[in-house]
Design a protein around this motif. Structure first.
Motif, PDB file in Angstrom:
ATOM      1  N   ARG A 197       0.937  -1.250  -0.042  1.00  0.00           N
ATOM      2  CA  ARG A 197       0.088  -0.022   0.155  1.00  0.00           C
ATOM      3  C   ARG A 197       0.820   1.150   0.128  1.00  0.00           C
ATOM      4  O   ARG A 197       1.789   1.296   0.567  1.00  0.00           O
ATOM      5  CB  ARG A 197      -0.919   0.228   1.088  1.00  0.00           C
ATOM      6  CG  ARG A 197      -1.769  -1.161   1.373  1.00  0.00           C
ATOM      7  CD  ARG A 197      -2.436  -0.859   2.804  1.00  0.00           C
ATOM      8  NE  ARG A 197      -3.561   0.140   2.800  1.00  0.00           N
ATOM      9  CZ  ARG A 197      -4.281   0.314   3.798  1.00  0.00           C
ATOM     10  NH1 ARG A 197      -4.212  -0.215   4.784  1.00  0.00           N
ATOM     11  NH2 ARG A 197      -5.022   1.438   3.945  1.00  0.00           N
ATOM     12  N   PHE A 322      -9.334   0.986 -11.153  1.00  0.00           N
ATOM     13  CA  PHE A 322      -8.473  -0.434 -10.808  1.00  0.00           C
ATOM     14  C   PHE A 322      -8.021  -0.631 -12.152  1.00  0.00           C
ATOM     15  O   PHE A 322      -8.316  -0.346 -13.029  1.00  0.00           O
ATOM     16  CB  PHE A 322      -9.550  -1.589 -10.460  1.00  0.00           C
ATOM     17  CG  PHE A 322     -10.450  -1.289  -9.342  1.00  0.00           C
ATOM     18  CD1 PHE A 322     -10.228  -1.538  -8.014  1.00  0.00           C
ATOM     19  CD2 PHE A 322     -11.612  -0.241  -9.455  1.00  0.00           C
ATOM     20  CE1 PHE A 322     -11.158  -0.976  -6.746  1.00  0.00           C
ATOM     21  CE2 PHE A 322     -12.531   0.214  -8.386  1.00  0.00           C
ATOM     22  CZ  PHE A 322     -12.535  -0.433  -7.263  1.00  0.00           C
ATOM     23  N   TYR A 328      -1.102  -9.310 -10.911  1.00  0.00           N
ATOM     24  CA  TYR A 328      -1.366  -8.701  -9.717  1.00  0.00           C
ATOM     25  C   TYR A 328      -2.542  -7.577 -10.334  1.00  0.00           C
ATOM     26  O   TYR A 328      -2.913  -7.270 -11.465  1.00  0.00           O
ATOM     27  CB  TYR A 328      -0.288  -8.092  -9.394  1.00  0.00           C
ATOM     28  CG  TYR A 328       0.080  -6.677 -10.277  1.00  0.00           C
ATOM     29  CD1 TYR A 328      -0.044  -5.378  -9.999  1.00  0.00           C
ATOM     30  CD2 TYR A 328       1.218  -7.154 -11.309  1.00  0.00           C
ATOM     31  CE1 TYR A 328       0.373  -4.381 -10.805  1.00  0.00           C
ATOM     32  CE2 TYR A 328       1.648  -6.061 -12.127  1.00  0.00           C
ATOM     33  CZ  TYR A 328       1.325  -4.825 -11.715  1.00  0.00           C
ATOM     34  OH  TYR A 328       1.773  -3.609 -12.753  1.00  0.00           O
ATOM     35  N   LEU A 330      -4.401  -3.650  -8.849  1.00  0.00           N
ATOM     36  CA  LEU A 330      -4.182  -2.207  -8.337  1.00  0.00           C
ATOM     37  C   LEU A 330      -5.388  -1.827  -8.214  1.00  0.00           C
ATOM     38  O   LEU A 330      -6.383  -1.558  -9.050  1.00  0.00           O
ATOM     39  CB  LEU A 330      -3.086  -1.554  -9.266  1.00  0.00           C
ATOM     40  CG  LEU A 330      -3.192  -0.108  -8.876  1.00  0.00           C
ATOM     41  CD1 LEU A 330      -2.182  -0.417  -7.793  1.00  0.00           C
ATOM     42  CD2 LEU A 330      -2.285   0.845  -9.963  1.00  0.00           C
ATOM     43  N   TYR A 332      -6.674   2.032  -7.185  1.00  0.00           N
ATOM     44  CA  TYR A 332      -6.392   3.390  -7.156  1.00  0.00           C
ATOM     45  C   TYR A 332      -7.521   4.177  -6.522  1.00  0.00           C
ATOM     46  O   TYR A 332      -8.483   4.704  -7.266  1.00  0.00           O
ATOM     47  CB  TYR A 332      -5.976   3.458  -8.553  1.00  0.00           C
ATOM     48  CG  TYR A 332      -5.306   4.900  -8.863  1.00  0.00           C
ATOM     49  CD1 TYR A 332      -3.804   4.684  -9.284  1.00  0.00           C
ATOM     50  CD2 TYR A 332      -5.761   6.086  -8.813  1.00  0.00           C
ATOM     51  CE1 TYR A 332      -3.244   5.734  -9.788  1.00  0.00           C
ATOM     52  CE2 TYR A 332      -5.162   7.290  -9.084  1.00  0.00           C
ATOM     53  CZ  TYR A 332      -3.582   7.092  -9.555  1.00  0.00           C
ATOM     54  OH  TYR A 332      -3.000   8.263  -9.688  1.00  0.00           O
ATOM     55  N   LEU A 346      -2.735   3.853  -3.295  1.00  0.00           N
ATOM     56  CA  LEU A 346      -2.504   2.602  -4.145  1.00  0.00           C
ATOM     57  C   LEU A 346      -2.447   1.353  -3.467  1.00  0.00           C
ATOM     58  O   LEU A 346      -1.564   1.494  -2.581  1.00  0.00           O
ATOM     59  CB  LEU A 346      -1.503   2.805  -5.269  1.00  0.00           C
ATOM     60  CG  LEU A 346      -1.265   3.700  -6.514  1.00  0.00           C
ATOM     61  CD1 LEU A 346      -1.799   5.016  -6.111  1.00  0.00           C
ATOM     62  CD2 LEU A 346      -0.177   3.418  -7.423  1.00  0.00           C
ATOM     63  N   TRP A 348      -1.856  -2.797  -3.963  1.00  0.00           N
ATOM     64  CA  TRP A 348      -1.496  -3.932  -4.888  1.00  0.00           C
ATOM     65  C   TRP A 348      -2.106  -5.136  -4.344  1.00  0.00           C
ATOM     66  O   TRP A 348      -1.739  -5.298  -3.264  1.00  0.00           O
ATOM     67  CB  TRP A 348       0.097  -3.951  -5.208  1.00  0.00           C
ATOM     68  CG  TRP A 348       0.364  -2.702  -5.848  1.00  0.00           C
ATOM     69  CD1 TRP A 348       0.646  -2.763  -7.178  1.00  0.00           C
ATOM     70  CD2 TRP A 348       1.105  -1.461  -5.703  1.00  0.00           C
ATOM     71  NE1 TRP A 348       1.394  -1.564  -7.686  1.00  0.00           N
ATOM     72  CE2 TRP A 348       1.416  -0.715  -6.772  1.00  0.00           C
ATOM     73  CE3 TRP A 348       1.107  -0.752  -4.229  1.00  0.00           C
ATOM     74  CZ2 TRP A 348       1.842   0.522  -6.556  1.00  0.00           C
ATOM     75  CZ3 TRP A 348       1.472   0.457  -4.279  1.00  0.00           C
ATOM     76  CH2 TRP A 348       1.962   1.196  -5.391  1.00  0.00           C
ATOM     77  N   SER A 366       5.023  -3.612  -7.386  1.00  0.00           N
ATOM     78  CA  SER A 366       4.473  -2.079  -7.328  1.00  0.00           C
ATOM     79  C   SER A 366       5.297  -1.287  -8.222  1.00  0.00           C
ATOM     80  O   SER A 366       4.963  -0.051  -8.227  1.00  0.00           O
ATOM     81  CB  SER A 366       4.422  -1.639  -5.814  1.00  0.00           C
ATOM     82  OG  SER A 366       5.829  -1.743  -5.221  1.00  0.00           O
ATOM     83  N   TRP A 369       3.519   0.922 -11.207  1.00  0.00           N
ATOM     84  CA  TRP A 369       2.538   2.023 -10.996  1.00  0.00           C
ATOM     85  C   TRP A 369       2.980   2.871  -9.811  1.00  0.00           C
ATOM     86  O   TRP A 369       2.493   4.053  -9.546  1.00  0.00           O
ATOM     87  CB  TRP A 369       1.167   1.179 -10.613  1.00  0.00           C
ATOM     88  CG  TRP A 369       0.501   1.011 -11.898  1.00  0.00           C
ATOM     89  CD1 TRP A 369       0.685  -0.294 -12.487  1.00  0.00           C
ATOM     90  CD2 TRP A 369      -0.283   1.804 -12.765  1.00  0.00           C
ATOM     91  NE1 TRP A 369      -0.102  -0.188 -13.598  1.00  0.00           N
ATOM     92  CE2 TRP A 369      -0.839   1.001 -13.808  1.00  0.00           C
ATOM     93  CE3 TRP A 369      -0.794   3.339 -12.483  1.00  0.00           C
ATOM     94  CZ2 TRP A 369      -1.569   1.616 -14.889  1.00  0.00           C
ATOM     95  CZ3 TRP A 369      -1.552   3.695 -13.458  1.00  0.00           C
ATOM     96  CH2 TRP A 369      -1.877   2.980 -14.492  1.00  0.00           C
ATOM     97  N   ASP A 370       4.005   2.646  -9.230  1.00  0.00           N
ATOM     98  CA  ASP A 370       4.721   3.472  -8.061  1.00  0.00           C
ATOM     99  C   ASP A 370       5.381   4.425  -9.110  1.00  0.00           C
ATOM    100  O   ASP A 370       5.070   5.607  -8.807  1.00  0.00           O
ATOM    101  CB  ASP A 370       5.666   2.465  -7.340  1.00  0.00           C
ATOM    102  CG  ASP A 370       6.168   3.464  -6.052  1.00  0.00           C
ATOM    103  OD1 ASP A 370       5.501   4.670  -5.937  1.00  0.00           O
ATOM    104  OD2 ASP A 370       7.376   3.176  -5.511  1.00  0.00           O
ATOM    105  N   SER A 373       2.736   6.843 -10.646  1.00  0.00           N
ATOM    106  CA  SER A 373       2.218   7.738  -9.901  1.00  0.00           C
ATOM    107  C   SER A 373       3.109   8.854  -9.311  1.00  0.00           C
ATOM    108  O   SER A 373       2.535   9.930  -8.977  1.00  0.00           O
ATOM    109  CB  SER A 373       1.553   6.978  -8.560  1.00  0.00           C
ATOM    110  OG  SER A 373       0.829   5.942  -8.941  1.00  0.00           O
TER     111      SER A 373
END
Ligand code: FES
Ligand SMILES: [Fe+2]
Length: 428
Positions: A197, A322, A328, A330, A332, A346, A348, A366, A369-370, A373
């Motif tokens: 998270r 999402f 996996y 995510l 959001y 976020l 995951w 992660s 998208w980390d 973001s």
């Protein structure tokens, strides 16, 4: 406690609607919003009470409260909600406001209510995990605790994902089940757990955050890593053939994922907005990872099958988005906090049986998208800085921003209705 009972909301004194009416009068269809929508604190109050709180919002995943007494808190605007699993295994949402003199009760983001008891830190009024007031120190013998239960809000768990709404008469959830639920079931999210998270604080209005999420016109210039992996960042002429190949591959694999669109104003009146849309990964990438290789075991119906060369975007209501890959998922969450402050969280997801360090590494799951973001935070804050200028004038949306335009159109329609309504029609 009957959760079907409508929540009692003390209707706040809303600020004047004149600034909202003036801003609406200067809105040009197909264009970004006028400046006041992104900075006026009174319009933010209207946003919260008439738009945000009228909808459903994802607050997390059921695996975050595996045992009776487990809870987590979720903030939306100035509200805080306790999501708690009761001794009866049911998950409930309770307003995190003590019925004595109003203190926050749960102060930790995640915790376990010992013996299922929620104890207010101020004067120790004690509630059970259904919200009932069990104990109030040194009150008269005939003190009736019944009316002082914590206020509930409506909650739904859809394929393991937890949604709440503040609305006294919640929007119909059928579209959410049909589109989000359809995809989340295929991706096996009911049997998922949280791998990681992360909370991002953004110095910008929430609508700049959601508009940014709803368009990929910025992906080429702003997200090199994302754009290398997702055809969605490319113009339509490149997207369509790649997406057709992905759909073909889904059919061969027996994966029944389809696009389902009840987004924004295309939701029937009284229903929550929701959609599922599919898109292809660029050749050479099997999932949204650093090297394109899987980062966790297959989830849901992908188990025993192969990668389909695609992923899914899912949206529910105005703040819950999402992204689903076969290995996996995510969550959001956009969290409006003030006119110029928003958070996004976020979360995951990986298969519940996957073992950290053996089957997956949280930093690998992660990574993409980390990274994306962090880039989004920067461009959204630059956007707010420019929007604050006396020289800002809303420009037109381009074809690649059509979903952002649909979103804004939906928001404008709701606020126009509110601006011309009487108090009896207000959402809260
Ligand atoms: S405010 Fe909670 S016990 Fe007094
Ligand atoms: Fe972005």
């Amino acid at each position: 406690m009957n959760l079907a009972q409508p929540i009692r909301v003390d209707r706040p004194t809303l600020p004047s609607r004149e600034p909202l009416k003036a801003a609406l009068a200067s809105y040009r269809d197909g264009h970004a919003l006028p400046q006041a929508f992104y900075k006026d604190p009174t319009i933010f109050e209207h946003d919260m009470m008439q738009f945000i709180m009228a909808h459903w919002h994802c607050v997390g995943h059921a695996s975050m409260v595996p045992n009776p007494g487990d809870y987590f808190t979720a903030e939306i605007g100035r509200e805080s909600i306790i999501i708690v699993r009761g001794q009866d295994k049911e998950i409930r949402a309770l307003v995190n406001v003590c019925r004595h003199r109003g203190s926050r009760i749960c102060t930790e983001h995640v915790g376990n209510a010992r013996n299922g008891l929620l104890v207010c830190p101020y004067h120790a009024w004690t509630y059970d995990s259904t919200g009932a007031l069990l104990f109030a120190r040194q009150t008269p013998d005939d003190f009736d605790r019944g009316p002082y239960a914590l206020k509930p809000v409506a909650l739904k768990v859809c394929e393991g994902v937890v949604f709440i709404t503040f609305a006294p008469e919640p929007l119909d959830f059928t579209h959410v089940e049909a589109s989000f639920g359809h995809a989340a079931r295929i991706y096996g999210w009911a049997d998922a757990k949280v791998a990681q998270r992360k909370l991002f604080m953004i110095n910008a209005n929430w609508k700049l955050v959601t508009e940014n999420y709803q368009e990929c016109y910025h992906c080429g210039p702003a997200h090199q890593e994302y754009s290398r992996r997702h055809i969605f960042a490319r113009p339509e002429a490149q997207r369509l053939p790649a997406d057709a190949t992905m759909h073909e591959r889904d059919r061969e694999l027996g994966i029944a994922l389809t696009d389902i669109d009840f987004f924004a104003r295309d939701a029937q009146p009284g229903s929550e907005s929701a959609d599922c849309s599919r898109s292809a990964l660029i050749a050479g990438y099997r999932t949204g990872s650093r090297d394109g290789e899987p980062v966790a075991p297959f989830m849901g119906e992908f188990k025993g099958r192969d990668y389909d060369g695609g992923f899914s975007f899912l949206d529910v209501g105005p703040t819950s988005n999402f992204v689903a890959y076969p290995d996996y998922g995510l969550i959001y969450r956009t969290i409006p906090l003030a006119a110029d402050k928003t958070a996004y969280e976020l979360i995951w997801l990986v298969d519940a049986k996957a073992e950290e360090g053996v089957d997956y590494r949280a930093d690998e799951v992660s990574w993409l998208w980390d990274h994306t973001s962090i880039e989004d935070k920067k461009i959204i804050e630059l956007n707010q800085a420019g929007v604050n200028s006396a020289f800002f004038e809303p420009g037109p949306y381009t074809p690649m921003e059509s979903d952002a335009a649909r979103y804004v159109d939906w928001y404008i329609a709701a606020m126009t209705e509110f601006a011309s309504s009487g108090p009896e029609d207000w959402a809260l």
